[in-house]
Structure formats: C-alpha cells, structure tokens
Design a protein around this motif. Sequence first.
Motif, mmCIF file in Angstrom:
data_model
loop_
_atom_site.group_PDB
_atom_site.id
_atom_site.type_symbol
_atom_site.label_atom_id
_atom_site.label_comp_id
_atom_site.label_asym_id
_atom_site.label_seq_id
_atom_site.Cartn_x
_atom_site.Cartn_y
_atom_site.Cartn_z
ATOM 1 N N ARG A 166 0.841 -1.209 0.000
ATOM 2 C CA ARG A 166 0.000 0.000 0.000
ATOM 3 C C ARG A 166 0.870 1.251 0.000
ATOM 4 N NH1 ARG A 166 -3.197 -3.336 3.383
ATOM 5 N NH2 ARG A 166 -2.211 -2.530 5.274
ATOM 6 N N ILE A 167 1.946 1.231 0.789
ATOM 7 C CA ILE A 167 2.850 2.379 0.863
ATOM 8 C C ILE A 167 3.546 2.600 -0.483
ATOM 9 C CG2 ILE A 167 4.996 3.235 1.908
ATOM 10 C CD1 ILE A 167 4.149 1.686 4.466
ATOM 11 N N ILE A 168 4.037 1.516 -1.064
ATOM 12 C CA ILE A 168 4.750 1.598 -2.341
ATOM 13 C C ILE A 168 3.832 2.109 -3.447
ATOM 14 C CG2 ILE A 168 5.900 0.226 -4.133
ATOM 15 C CD1 ILE A 168 6.770 -1.668 -1.769
ATOM 16 N N PHE A 169 2.620 1.565 -3.512
ATOM 17 C CA PHE A 169 1.704 1.987 -4.569
ATOM 18 C C PHE A 169 1.249 3.424 -4.357
ATOM 19 C CE2 PHE A 169 -2.204 1.931 -7.156
ATOM 20 C CZ PHE A 169 -1.655 1.449 -8.340
ATOM 21 N N ASP A 170 1.111 3.837 -3.120
ATOM 22 C CA ASP A 170 0.759 5.225 -2.815
ATOM 23 C C ASP A 170 1.853 6.164 -3.306
ATOM 24 O OD1 ASP A 170 -0.924 7.238 -1.646
ATOM 25 O OD2 ASP A 170 0.484 7.371 0.021
ATOM 26 N N ALA A 171 3.116 5.733 -3.153
ATOM 27 C CA ALA A 171 4.236 6.537 -3.644
ATOM 28 C C ALA A 171 4.199 6.630 -5.170
ATOM 29 C CB ALA A 171 5.556 5.929 -3.183
ATOM 30 N N CYS A 172 3.869 5.531 -5.819
ATOM 31 C CA CYS A 172 3.750 5.529 -7.280
ATOM 32 C C CYS A 172 2.654 6.484 -7.737
ATOM 33 C CB CYS A 172 3.449 4.116 -7.780
ATOM 34 S SG CYS A 172 4.793 2.939 -7.565
ATOM 35 N N CYS A 173 1.526 6.455 -7.055
ATOM 36 C CA CYS A 173 0.411 7.354 -7.391
ATOM 37 C C CYS A 173 0.797 8.810 -7.134
ATOM 38 C CB CYS A 173 -0.830 6.986 -6.580
ATOM 39 S SG CYS A 173 -1.546 5.391 -7.024
ATOM 40 N N GLY A 174 1.544 9.065 -6.058
ATOM 41 C CA GLY A 174 2.012 10.415 -5.761
ATOM 42 C C GLY A 174 2.917 10.942 -6.854
ATOM 43 N N CYS A 175 3.746 10.071 -7.390
ATOM 44 C CA CYS A 175 4.640 10.428 -8.491
ATOM 45 C C CYS A 175 3.837 10.805 -9.740
ATOM 46 C CB CYS A 175 5.575 9.252 -8.774
ATOM 47 S SG CYS A 175 6.678 9.450 -10.179
ATOM 48 N N VAL A 176 2.885 9.967 -10.098
ATOM 49 C CA VAL A 176 2.085 10.177 -11.304
ATOM 50 C C VAL A 176 1.174 11.395 -11.181
ATOM 51 C CG1 VAL A 176 0.171 9.197 -12.643
ATOM 52 C CG2 VAL A 176 2.156 7.782 -12.067
ATOM 53 N N LEU A 177 0.573 11.577 -10.009
ATOM 54 C CA LEU A 177 -0.410 12.646 -9.822
ATOM 55 C C LEU A 177 0.212 13.969 -9.385
ATOM 56 C CD1 LEU A 177 -3.260 10.602 -8.102
ATOM 57 C CD2 LEU A 177 -3.171 11.441 -10.462
ATOM 58 N N TYR A 178 1.531 14.054 -9.470
ATOM 59 C CA TYR A 178 2.228 15.300 -9.103
ATOM 60 C C TYR A 178 1.637 16.496 -9.850
ATOM 61 C CZ TYR A 178 5.628 18.922 -10.173
ATOM 62 O OH TYR A 178 6.219 20.127 -10.418
ATOM 63 N N ASP A 179 1.349 16.312 -11.153
ATOM 64 C CA ASP A 179 0.800 17.401 -11.963
ATOM 65 C C ASP A 179 -0.708 17.281 -12.148
ATOM 66 O OD1 ASP A 179 0.742 15.201 -13.533
ATOM 67 O OD2 ASP A 179 1.914 16.025 -15.188
ATOM 68 N N LYS A 180 -1.315 16.378 -11.365
ATOM 69 C CA LYS A 180 -2.777 16.192 -11.379
ATOM 70 C C LYS A 180 -3.297 15.702 -12.740
ATOM 71 C CE LYS A 180 -3.709 19.539 -7.717
ATOM 72 N NZ LYS A 180 -2.304 19.734 -7.344
ATOM 73 N N LYS A 181 -2.432 15.055 -13.493
ATOM 74 C CA LYS A 181 -2.817 14.469 -14.774
ATOM 75 C C LYS A 181 -2.195 13.083 -14.889
ATOM 76 C CE LYS A 181 -2.845 18.985 -17.076
ATOM 77 N NZ LYS A 181 -2.218 19.795 -18.158
ATOM 78 N N VAL A 182 -2.801 12.234 -15.718
ATOM 79 C CA VAL A 182 -2.281 10.877 -15.914
ATOM 80 C C VAL A 182 -2.167 10.596 -17.409
ATOM 81 C CG1 VAL A 182 -2.575 8.434 -15.389
ATOM 82 C CG2 VAL A 182 -3.502 10.153 -13.827
ATOM 83 N N SER A 183 -0.966 10.247 -17.857
ATOM 84 C CA SER A 183 -0.775 9.889 -19.264
ATOM 85 C C SER A 183 -1.082 8.412 -19.452
ATOM 86 C CB SER A 183 0.665 10.174 -19.702
ATOM 87 O OG SER A 183 1.561 9.272 -19.060
ATOM 88 N N ILE A 184 -1.244 8.012 -20.693
ATOM 89 C CA ILE A 184 -1.510 6.596 -20.979
ATOM 90 C C ILE A 184 -0.341 5.731 -20.528
ATOM 91 C CG2 ILE A 184 -1.799 4.901 -22.836
ATOM 92 C CD1 ILE A 184 -3.496 6.948 -24.304
ATOM 93 N N SER A 185 0.893 6.188 -20.759
ATOM 94 C CA SER A 185 2.060 5.399 -20.357
ATOM 95 C C SER A 185 2.142 5.264 -18.841
ATOM 96 C CB SER A 185 3.345 6.018 -20.913
ATOM 97 O OG SER A 185 3.509 7.352 -20.477
ATOM 98 N N GLU A 186 1.809 6.338 -18.118
ATOM 99 C CA GLU A 186 1.794 6.263 -16.655
ATOM 100 C C GLU A 186 0.727 5.277 -16.181
ATOM 101 O OE1 GLU A 186 3.164 10.739 -15.225
ATOM 102 O OE2 GLU A 186 1.147 10.430 -15.999
ATOM 103 N N ALA A 187 -0.448 5.358 -16.817
ATOM 104 C CA ALA A 187 -1.538 4.453 -16.447
ATOM 105 C C ALA A 187 -1.149 3.002 -16.705
ATOM 106 C CB ALA A 187 -2.808 4.807 -17.234
ATOM 107 N N GLU A 188 -0.452 2.753 -17.812
ATOM 108 C CA GLU A 188 -0.028 1.390 -18.133
ATOM 109 C C GLU A 188 0.939 0.852 -17.082
ATOM 110 O OE1 GLU A 188 -0.460 1.605 -23.030
ATOM 111 O OE2 GLU A 188 1.490 1.935 -22.075
ATOM 112 N N LEU A 189 1.905 1.676 -16.682
ATOM 113 C CA LEU A 189 2.867 1.242 -15.674
ATOM 114 C C LEU A 189 2.198 1.004 -14.320
ATOM 115 C CD1 LEU A 189 6.014 3.422 -16.431
ATOM 116 C CD2 LEU A 189 5.965 0.930 -16.225
ATOM 117 N N LEU A 190 1.266 1.876 -13.954
ATOM 118 C CA LEU A 190 0.568 1.698 -12.683
ATOM 119 C C LEU A 190 -0.298 0.443 -12.710
ATOM 120 C CD1 LEU A 190 -0.552 5.266 -11.511
ATOM 121 C CD2 LEU A 190 1.147 3.763 -10.461
ATOM 122 N N ARG A 191 -0.909 0.155 -13.846
ATOM 123 C CA ARG A 191 -1.720 -1.068 -13.963
ATOM 124 C C ARG A 191 -0.838 -2.305 -13.809
ATOM 125 N NH1 ARG A 191 -6.896 -1.173 -15.678
ATOM 126 N NH2 ARG A 191 -7.840 0.803 -16.289
#
Length: 211
Positions: A166-191
């Motif tokens: 949960r901590i690790i994935f929260d950090a990943c989400c924090g990284c991606v949502l830094y600019d409050k937007k999600v690209s397709i490549s970011e979404a693919e990596l998070l999935r």
Amino acid sequence: NKLAPVEVIRQLLILEKEIRRLKPVFYLPVLELAIPTLRCLSPAQVAGMKRYIQALVEADGKLTLFEFVLEKIVAHQLGMVYSHAGRRKMIQQIDSLLPQMVTLLSILSKSGNKNVEETRKSFAAGFEKLRSAGITDKESMLESVSFKEVDVALDRLALAAPNLKRIIFDACCGCVLYDKKVSISEAELLRATASVMDIPVPPFLFHPIKS
C-alpha cells in the motif's frame, strides 16, 4: 515454433478492424477483462499463447512500454494459476526494497514528463510518500532505466507484505499525480504495478488525459 496455428491467425484477422478502432486507453482494461477467461486455458494453451505474444513483441526488433506491460501482466496473472514454484518469503522491511522503489519511481516520472525539471519534481513527490513511511535515505532519480531493471524490480516488490504494498503503490500514485494528470504510459505502468502486487486498480486510471 512461435508461429500461431491457422485458426488463431484467422480469428486475429477477424478481430483486427475492431481492435484498430479501440483507443489505446482501453487496451489494458480489455486485457484485464480477458484474464478470467485466459485462466481457463490448459497449461499447453497458455504456453502457446505466451510464445505468440513474444513473437509479436519481437517482430519489429524493439520493445515498447505497452508490450512490456502486457507481457508482465499476462505472465503474472496466469503464473498465479499455473506456476508450480513454492511460496516465497514475504518482505517485511521497507528499507530492503528501496533500490527497487527508486527504479520504479524513476521510470514512472520519466514516462509522464518530457521536461527534465518536471521529471525530477515528479520523482520527488513520489519519494516524499516513502519518507512519511519511515524512509530516511536520500535518493535521486535514476538517469536511465531499462525494462529489464523494471521487470526485476516489480518481481521483488511483489514480495512485499500487504502493508508495504500500500505504501509503495501510494508513492507511485504520488509520483504520477504530481501534476494532477495521468498519461496513458503512466496508467499502463501503474496497472502493471497493481497487477503484480495483486492490489485493486484505482479509479483515476480509467481516465488518463495527459498528452
């Protein structure tokens, strides 16, 4: 032999037009819908499918992010059913996963930002989430990350205890949502990360909007 049977090729040709009309944002959600059906295949059929996927990936001599993610998700989700490997020991200390977390945050920050400064800020936003979980080391974003390194990192992070995941994935989400937007490549990596860690996909991944 990686050549698919005639019937498989025939079915692919039938579906080709529909697949070409599918927007990239829906590629992995469609794959995830197919996973329960794929788990009903025999071990021999699964082995064959993996060979065909590998042949398609290798056809142009290069590996894209989507291809890497697709192979990773399929291998993990079907491996849960067909792998005979023994249960590996769960990792309880988050400090021992720091190198792998740096690798993952580095590729996430690079996948969603072309500007170097924004990339570093994205990495810092994700790493700050780890600091709140007790990480005290100072780490910098990796300048280059290979798919092989990400593959190894994800396999090790998959061994983390549920509370650490949960901590690790929260950090990943924090990284991606830094600019409050999600690209397709970011979404693919998070999935891929969520799939390997066996945790739910967050709702915001269904609406990537960053260009």
